[in-house]
Design an enzyme around this catalytic site. Structure first.
Site, PDB file in Angstrom:
ATOM      1  N   ASP A  70      91.205  67.005  41.125  1.00 50.72           N
ATOM      2  CA  ASP A  70      90.214  67.459  40.164  1.00 50.72           C
ATOM      3  C   ASP A  70      88.947  66.661  40.436  1.00 50.72           C
ATOM      4  O   ASP A  70      88.893  65.461  40.159  1.00 50.72           O
ATOM      5  CB  ASP A  70      90.716  67.224  38.739  1.00 50.72           C
ATOM      6  CG  ASP A  70      89.869  67.908  37.691  1.00 50.72           C
ATOM      7  OD1 ASP A  70      89.106  68.831  38.046  1.00 50.72           O
ATOM      8  OD2 ASP A  70      89.977  67.535  36.512  1.00 50.72           O
ATOM      9  N   ARG A 128      91.196  82.215  41.444  1.00 46.97           N
ATOM     10  CA  ARG A 128      91.071  81.473  42.696  1.00 46.97           C
ATOM     11  C   ARG A 128      92.458  81.306  43.308  1.00 46.97           C
ATOM     12  O   ARG A 128      93.434  81.091  42.578  1.00 46.97           O
ATOM     13  CB  ARG A 128      90.481  80.085  42.452  1.00 46.97           C
ATOM     14  CG  ARG A 128      89.077  80.099  41.888  1.00 46.97           C
ATOM     15  CD  ARG A 128      88.575  78.704  41.607  1.00 46.97           C
ATOM     16  NE  ARG A 128      89.369  78.064  40.553  1.00 46.97           N
ATOM     17  CZ  ARG A 128      89.029  76.930  39.951  1.00 46.97           C
ATOM     18  NH1 ARG A 128      87.916  76.296  40.304  1.00 46.97           N
ATOM     19  NH2 ARG A 128      89.782  76.410  39.012  1.00 46.97           N
ATOM     20  N   ARG A 186      91.029  77.095  45.396  1.00 45.60           N
ATOM     21  CA  ARG A 186      91.078  75.839  44.637  1.00 45.60           C
ATOM     22  C   ARG A 186      92.072  74.928  45.330  1.00 45.60           C
ATOM     23  O   ARG A 186      93.214  75.311  45.582  1.00 45.60           O
ATOM     24  CB  ARG A 186      91.507  76.142  43.205  1.00 45.60           C
ATOM     25  CG  ARG A 186      91.712  74.932  42.313  1.00 45.60           C
ATOM     26  CD  ARG A 186      90.388  74.229  42.050  1.00 45.60           C
ATOM     27  NE  ARG A 186      90.430  73.354  40.914  1.00 45.60           N
ATOM     28  CZ  ARG A 186      91.040  72.175  40.862  1.00 45.60           C
ATOM     29  NH1 ARG A 186      91.708  71.732  41.908  1.00 45.60           N
ATOM     30  NH2 ARG A 186      91.008  71.446  39.788  1.00 45.60           N
ATOM     31  N   GLU A 225      82.774  67.763  37.792  1.00 46.45           N
ATOM     32  CA  GLU A 225      82.153  69.083  37.674  1.00 46.45           C
ATOM     33  C   GLU A 225      80.651  69.040  37.909  1.00 46.45           C
ATOM     34  O   GLU A 225      79.964  68.128  37.456  1.00 46.45           O
ATOM     35  CB  GLU A 225      82.415  69.666  36.279  1.00 46.45           C
ATOM     36  CG  GLU A 225      83.879  69.948  35.995  1.00 46.45           C
ATOM     37  CD  GLU A 225      84.457  71.015  36.888  1.00 46.45           C
ATOM     38  OE1 GLU A 225      83.772  72.009  37.202  1.00 46.45           O
ATOM     39  OE2 GLU A 225      85.639  70.864  37.275  1.00 46.45           O
TER      40      GLU A 225
END
Length: 172
Positions: A67, A114, A62, A70
């Site tokens: 961010d 992750r 990650r 999604e």
């Protein structure tokens, strides 16, 4: 905006942008000083996560500090710009040597197991690139981390220029 490559040194540097007035406070590299991991057989999972071979094992990595929108996960549909963010990340990494750095004050792994790493390709901080191009937003959970303000400034500049998701997606 001038690109700043702060992964290569642990010396302080001053961050200035053309769209922001003045300069941000000096930043020191957020990397832990540990030797970076070399990622091989890198594949993009989504706009902020990679799958790679690390020391002979397959790992999900990650990217710290960003961010990305999604992808679809039943029953939720894909978020606006999720496909474009993944494609942009893949294009950036294609054929490049990819390094992953541990980051001070950030856990080694997240709740999904992750690896949490600052990723660098060809001298470029990948999170910085994704933010500059409007492929991701800064990760708000890093609120008190030294990278937080720096990444938020880059995000705001991309938003002002309507880059990537900022020009294509509806934002509340």
């Amino acid at each position: 905006m001038t690109r700043h490559h702060f992964l290569e040194n642990v010396t302080p540097l001053v961050v200035c942008t053309t769209l922001l007035t003045g300069c941000a406070a000096p930043l020191t590299s957020a990397t832990s000083g540990k030797a970076p991991l070399t990622l091989t057989n890198v594949a993009v999972v989504d706009g902020d996560t990679l799958r790679a071979t690390v020391g002979g094992a397959r790992e999900r990595v990650r990217i710290v500090g960003v961010d990305a929108p999604e992808l679809a996960h039943d029953p939720r549909p894909a978020e606006c710009w999720s496909a474009e963010a993944g494609v942009a990340l893949g294009e950036l990494l294609e054929g490049q040597s990819v390094l992953a750095f541990s980051v001070d004050d950030v856990d080694d792994r997240d709740r999904y197991d992750r690896l949490l790493r600052q990723v660098n390709v060809a001298g470029q901080d990948v999170a910085e690139y994704l933010l500059e191009q409007g492929h991701a937003t800064s990760f708000r959970a890093l609120e008190n981390h030294q990278l937080s303000r720096y990444y938020l400034d880059i995000e705001r500049a991309a938003e002002q220029r309507q880059r990537g998701l900022w020009g294509a997606c509806h934002h509340p």
